[in-house]
Scaffold this motif. Structure first.
Motif, PDB file in Angstrom:
ATOM      1  N   SER A 217      28.536  29.491  61.136  1.00  0.00           N
ATOM      2  CA  SER A 217      28.704  28.647  62.385  1.00  0.00           C
ATOM      3  C   SER A 217      29.108  27.277  61.920  1.00  0.00           C
ATOM      4  O   SER A 217      29.764  26.506  63.040  1.00  0.00           O
ATOM      5  CB  SER A 217      27.398  28.501  63.067  1.00  0.00           C
ATOM      6  OG  SER A 217      26.248  27.847  62.411  1.00  0.00           O
ATOM      7  N   ASN A 218      28.972  26.733  60.866  1.00  0.00           N
ATOM      8  CA  ASN A 218      29.259  25.339  60.455  1.00  0.00           C
ATOM      9  C   ASN A 218      30.741  25.346  59.368  1.00  0.00           C
ATOM     10  O   ASN A 218      30.944  24.303  58.999  1.00  0.00           O
ATOM     11  CB  ASN A 218      28.276  24.837  59.675  1.00  0.00           C
ATOM     12  CG  ASN A 218      27.181  24.261  60.457  1.00  0.00           C
ATOM     13  OD1 ASN A 218      27.167  23.447  61.354  1.00  0.00           O
ATOM     14  ND2 ASN A 218      26.037  25.128  60.546  1.00  0.00           N
ATOM     15  N   SER A 219      31.272  26.503  59.306  1.00  0.00           N
ATOM     16  CA  SER A 219      32.549  26.482  58.341  1.00  0.00           C
ATOM     17  C   SER A 219      33.893  26.657  59.304  1.00  0.00           C
ATOM     18  O   SER A 219      33.900  27.629  60.188  1.00  0.00           O
ATOM     19  CB  SER A 219      32.677  27.769  57.503  1.00  0.00           C
ATOM     20  OG  SER A 219      31.602  27.613  56.555  1.00  0.00           O
ATOM     21  N   PRO A 220      34.670  25.776  59.127  1.00  0.00           N
ATOM     22  CA  PRO A 220      36.098  25.776  59.730  1.00  0.00           C
ATOM     23  C   PRO A 220      36.673  27.074  59.382  1.00  0.00           C
ATOM     24  O   PRO A 220      36.353  27.671  58.175  1.00  0.00           O
ATOM     25  CB  PRO A 220      36.568  24.683  59.545  1.00  0.00           C
ATOM     26  CG  PRO A 220      36.227  24.317  58.364  1.00  0.00           C
ATOM     27  CD  PRO A 220      34.748  24.760  58.290  1.00  0.00           C
ATOM     28  N   HIS A 221      37.685  27.728  60.114  1.00  0.00           N
ATOM     29  CA  HIS A 221      38.540  28.731  59.531  1.00  0.00           C
ATOM     30  C   HIS A 221      39.545  27.869  58.310  1.00  0.00           C
ATOM     31  O   HIS A 221      40.140  27.138  58.686  1.00  0.00           O
ATOM     32  CB  HIS A 221      39.535  29.338  60.555  1.00  0.00           C
ATOM     33  CG  HIS A 221      38.913  30.237  61.486  1.00  0.00           C
ATOM     34  ND1 HIS A 221      38.276  31.307  61.355  1.00  0.00           N
ATOM     35  CD2 HIS A 221      38.580  30.019  62.881  1.00  0.00           C
ATOM     36  CE1 HIS A 221      37.771  31.849  62.404  1.00  0.00           C
ATOM     37  NE2 HIS A 221      37.975  30.800  63.361  1.00  0.00           N
ATOM     38  N   ALA A 222      39.331  28.445  57.305  1.00  0.00           N
ATOM     39  CA  ALA A 222      40.024  28.220  56.146  1.00  0.00           C
ATOM     40  C   ALA A 222      40.459  29.004  55.214  1.00  0.00           C
ATOM     41  O   ALA A 222      39.997  30.053  55.142  1.00  0.00           O
ATOM     42  CB  ALA A 222      39.168  26.964  55.303  1.00  0.00           C
ATOM     43  N   THR A 223      41.668  29.059  54.664  1.00  0.00           N
ATOM     44  CA  THR A 223      42.091  30.119  53.896  1.00  0.00           C
ATOM     45  C   THR A 223      42.874  29.306  52.597  1.00  0.00           C
ATOM     46  O   THR A 223      43.522  27.788  52.695  1.00  0.00           O
ATOM     47  CB  THR A 223      43.491  30.689  54.558  1.00  0.00           C
ATOM     48  OG1 THR A 223      43.030  31.378  55.790  1.00  0.00           O
ATOM     49  CG2 THR A 223      43.924  31.771  53.690  1.00  0.00           C
ATOM     50  N   LEU A 224      42.669  30.037  51.332  1.00  0.00           N
ATOM     51  CA  LEU A 224      43.579  29.401  50.198  1.00  0.00           C
ATOM     52  C   LEU A 224      44.703  30.199  50.158  1.00  0.00           C
ATOM     53  O   LEU A 224      44.584  31.305  50.200  1.00  0.00           O
ATOM     54  CB  LEU A 224      42.518  29.695  48.914  1.00  0.00           C
ATOM     55  CG  LEU A 224      41.166  28.793  48.884  1.00  0.00           C
ATOM     56  CD1 LEU A 224      40.564  29.447  47.536  1.00  0.00           C
ATOM     57  CD2 LEU A 224      41.677  27.499  48.656  1.00  0.00           C
ATOM     58  N   LEU A 225      45.710  29.351  50.061  1.00  0.00           N
ATOM     59  CA  LEU A 225      47.130  29.871  50.136  1.00  0.00           C
ATOM     60  C   LEU A 225      47.892  29.388  48.782  1.00  0.00           C
ATOM     61  O   LEU A 225      47.818  28.446  48.500  1.00  0.00           O
ATOM     62  CB  LEU A 225      47.843  29.434  51.315  1.00  0.00           C
ATOM     63  CG  LEU A 225      49.569  29.788  51.616  1.00  0.00           C
ATOM     64  CD1 LEU A 225      49.750  31.323  51.629  1.00  0.00           C
ATOM     65  CD2 LEU A 225      50.033  28.980  52.539  1.00  0.00           C
ATOM     66  N   ARG A 226      48.754  30.615  48.199  1.00  0.00           N
ATOM     67  CA  ARG A 226      49.571  30.218  47.238  1.00  0.00           C
ATOM     68  C   ARG A 226      50.784  30.984  47.483  1.00  0.00           C
ATOM     69  O   ARG A 226      50.822  31.960  47.745  1.00  0.00           O
ATOM     70  CB  ARG A 226      49.116  30.569  45.830  1.00  0.00           C
ATOM     71  CG  ARG A 226      49.868  30.077  44.396  1.00  0.00           C
ATOM     72  CD  ARG A 226      49.577  30.905  43.274  1.00  0.00           C
ATOM     73  NE  ARG A 226      48.023  30.800  43.142  1.00  0.00           N
ATOM     74  CZ  ARG A 226      47.422  29.788  42.122  1.00  0.00           C
ATOM     75  NH1 ARG A 226      48.032  28.801  41.984  1.00  0.00           N
ATOM     76  NH2 ARG A 226      46.036  29.917  42.247  1.00  0.00           N
ATOM     77  N   THR A 227      51.805  29.932  47.247  1.00  0.00           N
ATOM     78  CA  THR A 227      53.280  30.581  47.490  1.00  0.00           C
ATOM     79  C   THR A 227      54.246  30.121  46.187  1.00  0.00           C
ATOM     80  O   THR A 227      53.596  29.089  45.551  1.00  0.00           O
ATOM     81  CB  THR A 227      54.006  30.061  48.952  1.00  0.00           C
ATOM     82  OG1 THR A 227      54.129  28.776  48.656  1.00  0.00           O
ATOM     83  CG2 THR A 227      53.345  30.362  50.118  1.00  0.00           C
ATOM     84  N   PRO A 228      55.405  30.696  46.100  1.00  0.00           N
ATOM     85  CA  PRO A 228      56.189  30.019  45.057  1.00  0.00           C
ATOM     86  C   PRO A 228      56.392  28.681  45.210  1.00  0.00           C
ATOM     87  O   PRO A 228      56.895  28.322  46.520  1.00  0.00           O
ATOM     88  CB  PRO A 228      57.403  31.057  45.049  1.00  0.00           C
ATOM     89  CG  PRO A 228      57.007  32.432  45.795  1.00  0.00           C
ATOM     90  CD  PRO A 228      55.915  31.824  46.752  1.00  0.00           C
ATOM     91  N   ALA A 229      56.552  27.990  44.328  1.00  0.00           N
ATOM     92  CA  ALA A 229      56.707  26.451  44.394  1.00  0.00           C
ATOM     93  C   ALA A 229      57.995  26.257  45.118  1.00  0.00           C
ATOM     94  O   ALA A 229      57.723  25.290  45.940  1.00  0.00           O
ATOM     95  CB  ALA A 229      56.877  25.877  42.687  1.00  0.00           C
ATOM     96  N   GLU A 230      59.059  26.890  45.032  1.00  0.00           N
ATOM     97  CA  GLU A 230      60.261  26.528  45.990  1.00  0.00           C
ATOM     98  C   GLU A 230      60.130  26.703  47.273  1.00  0.00           C
ATOM     99  O   GLU A 230      60.915  26.235  48.139  1.00  0.00           O
ATOM    100  CB  GLU A 230      61.451  27.244  45.171  1.00  0.00           C
ATOM    101  CG  GLU A 230      61.348  28.744  45.347  1.00  0.00           C
ATOM    102  CD  GLU A 230      60.568  29.338  44.281  1.00  0.00           C
ATOM    103  OE1 GLU A 230      60.987  30.599  44.227  1.00  0.00           O
ATOM    104  OE2 GLU A 230      60.179  28.712  43.340  1.00  0.00           O
ATOM    105  N   GLU A 231      59.075  27.588  47.769  1.00  0.00           N
ATOM    106  CA  GLU A 231      58.905  27.720  49.128  1.00  0.00           C
ATOM    107  C   GLU A 231      57.619  26.965  49.776  1.00  0.00           C
ATOM    108  O   GLU A 231      57.531  27.055  50.953  1.00  0.00           O
ATOM    109  CB  GLU A 231      58.671  29.256  49.075  1.00  0.00           C
ATOM    110  CG  GLU A 231      59.513  30.186  48.992  1.00  0.00           C
ATOM    111  CD  GLU A 231      60.564  30.252  50.008  1.00  0.00           C
ATOM    112  OE1 GLU A 231      60.875  29.541  50.810  1.00  0.00           O
ATOM    113  OE2 GLU A 231      61.463  31.357  49.971  1.00  0.00           O
ATOM    114  N   SER A 232      56.751  26.507  48.830  1.00  0.00           N
ATOM    115  CA  SER A 232      55.434  25.676  49.434  1.00  0.00           C
ATOM    116  C   SER A 232      55.799  24.604  50.460  1.00  0.00           C
ATOM    117  O   SER A 232      55.186  24.484  51.287  1.00  0.00           O
ATOM    118  CB  SER A 232      55.032  25.155  48.116  1.00  0.00           C
ATOM    119  OG  SER A 232      55.730  24.054  47.482  1.00  0.00           O
ATOM    120  N   GLY A 233      57.052  23.742  50.132  1.00  0.00           N
ATOM    121  CA  GLY A 233      57.257  22.829  51.234  1.00  0.00           C
ATOM    122  C   GLY A 233      57.606  23.377  52.532  1.00  0.00           C
ATOM    123  O   GLY A 233      57.168  22.804  53.637  1.00  0.00           O
TER     124      GLY A 233
END
Length: 318
Positions: A217-233
């Motif tokens: 109940s006290n945690s926001p929706h959060a996700t760890l995300l990794r994409t290729p470096a050239e696509e991260s921006g």
């Protein structure tokens, strides 16, 4: 069971415990949290009849502690592992407790075995390490085979094996239907051990709920995300355009707060962006506790703000 009703303790003009009402029920390990000076130790001492309340009441097994005919058979406690006569041996200390309550001497050998102190049973208490002293304190709490256990920082001084041992012990005692009330500052360990949690600050109740509900109940929706470096921006721009908060972590990933993990995956698919990691996560007990009790901290370092800023980036996998 331990029941507090409007429990209050004042020392002169200072209120250590302020109208606490809660119930610690059998069959679960209940964690007791609060910053230094919050009133945890005072609350435990009130429950054990070591100090008198200014107002309100607290009962153990349905009665005030002072009314229990054989306290060690009803409630075992560990408040200070070093509160033992240094000249007594481990066995003599436990035997004295047993005799004071008409407990058979064989029970001493049983608890020595339960806490792993058989090999030092004839060693004087002053020669014990802190970890051994903690085990002796737990043995003393168990000597009367009580239905209620009140333990203040029982893992202090224990090594990794000792911490794992006491975690299993407390869980097994709760599974037998006992009431286990545990105060600790080791958040990661408490998160693994406790089924329920009571949090106080400046003597007042801040939370009283089960551990899972407290965290979810006290945690926001959060996700760890990794994409290729050239696509991260590009991926970050797409997420922020949809109102997401995107921050880097120490492992080269993004921590994305706001959209669900499913929404993030669909967004990446829609824009043909490869995803190397997509992990739903939640805040740790430590993060939530720190945020909840921030205003109740009595002693604060001038570096606290910087430390908290760093900790905001951590994330526990769901």
């Amino acid at each position: 069971m331990i029941e507090a009703r409007e429990l209050t303790k004042r020392y002169g003009g200072r209120t250590a415990v302020d109208g606490l009402t809660f119930t610690v029920r059998p069959g679960a390990v209940t964690g007791f949290l609060g910053p230094n000076g919050a009133g945890k130790s005072t609350t435990m001492r009130l429950a054990l009849g070591l100090v008198r309340p200014t107002a309100g009441s607290v009962t153990v097994a349905g009665r005030r502690y002072s009314e229990l005919a054989a306290p060690l058979r009803e409630a075992g406690a560990l408040l200070d592992a070093r509160a033992v006569h240094g000249g007594h041996t481990v066995r003599r200390h436990l035997l004295g407790l047993a005799r004071s309550h008409g407990i058979p001497a064989r029970r001493v050998d049983e608890v020595l075995g339960a806490v792993g102190l058989e090999s030092v049973a004839d060693r004087r208490a002053r020669g014990l390490s802190l970890g051994m002293a903690q085990r002796l304190g737990i043995a003393a709490a168990l000597i009367g085979d009580p239905g209620v256990l009140i333990l203040d920082e029982p893992v202090n001084g224990l090594d990794t094996e000792g911490i794992r041992w006491i975690r299993a012990l407390l869980k097994s005692l709760a599974a037998e239907g006992r009431t286990v009330f545990l105060a600790s500052h080791l958040m990661s360990e408490l998160e693994l051990t406790a089924d329920r949690i009571i949090v106080i600050g400046r003597g007042r109740l801040l939370a009283d709920t089960d551990m899972r509900t407290f965290i979810e109940s006290n945690s926001p929706h959060a996700t760890l995300l990794r994409t290729p470096a050239e696509e991260s921006g590009r991926m970050r721009a797409l997420l922020e355009a949809r109102g997401a908060a995107v921050r880097p972590d120490a492992h080269g990933r993004w921590r994305v707060t706001g959209p669900t993990t499913t929404d993030i995956g669909e967004l990446a698919r829609e824009h043909r962006i490869a995803v190397h990691e997509l992990t739903p996560c939640r805040s740790s007990l430590e993060e939530i506790y720190t945020a909840l009790t921030g205003a109740a901290v009595e002693y604060r370092s001038t570096r606290s703000a910087d430390a908290n800023a760093e900790e905001e980036l951590s994330c526990m996998p769901s």
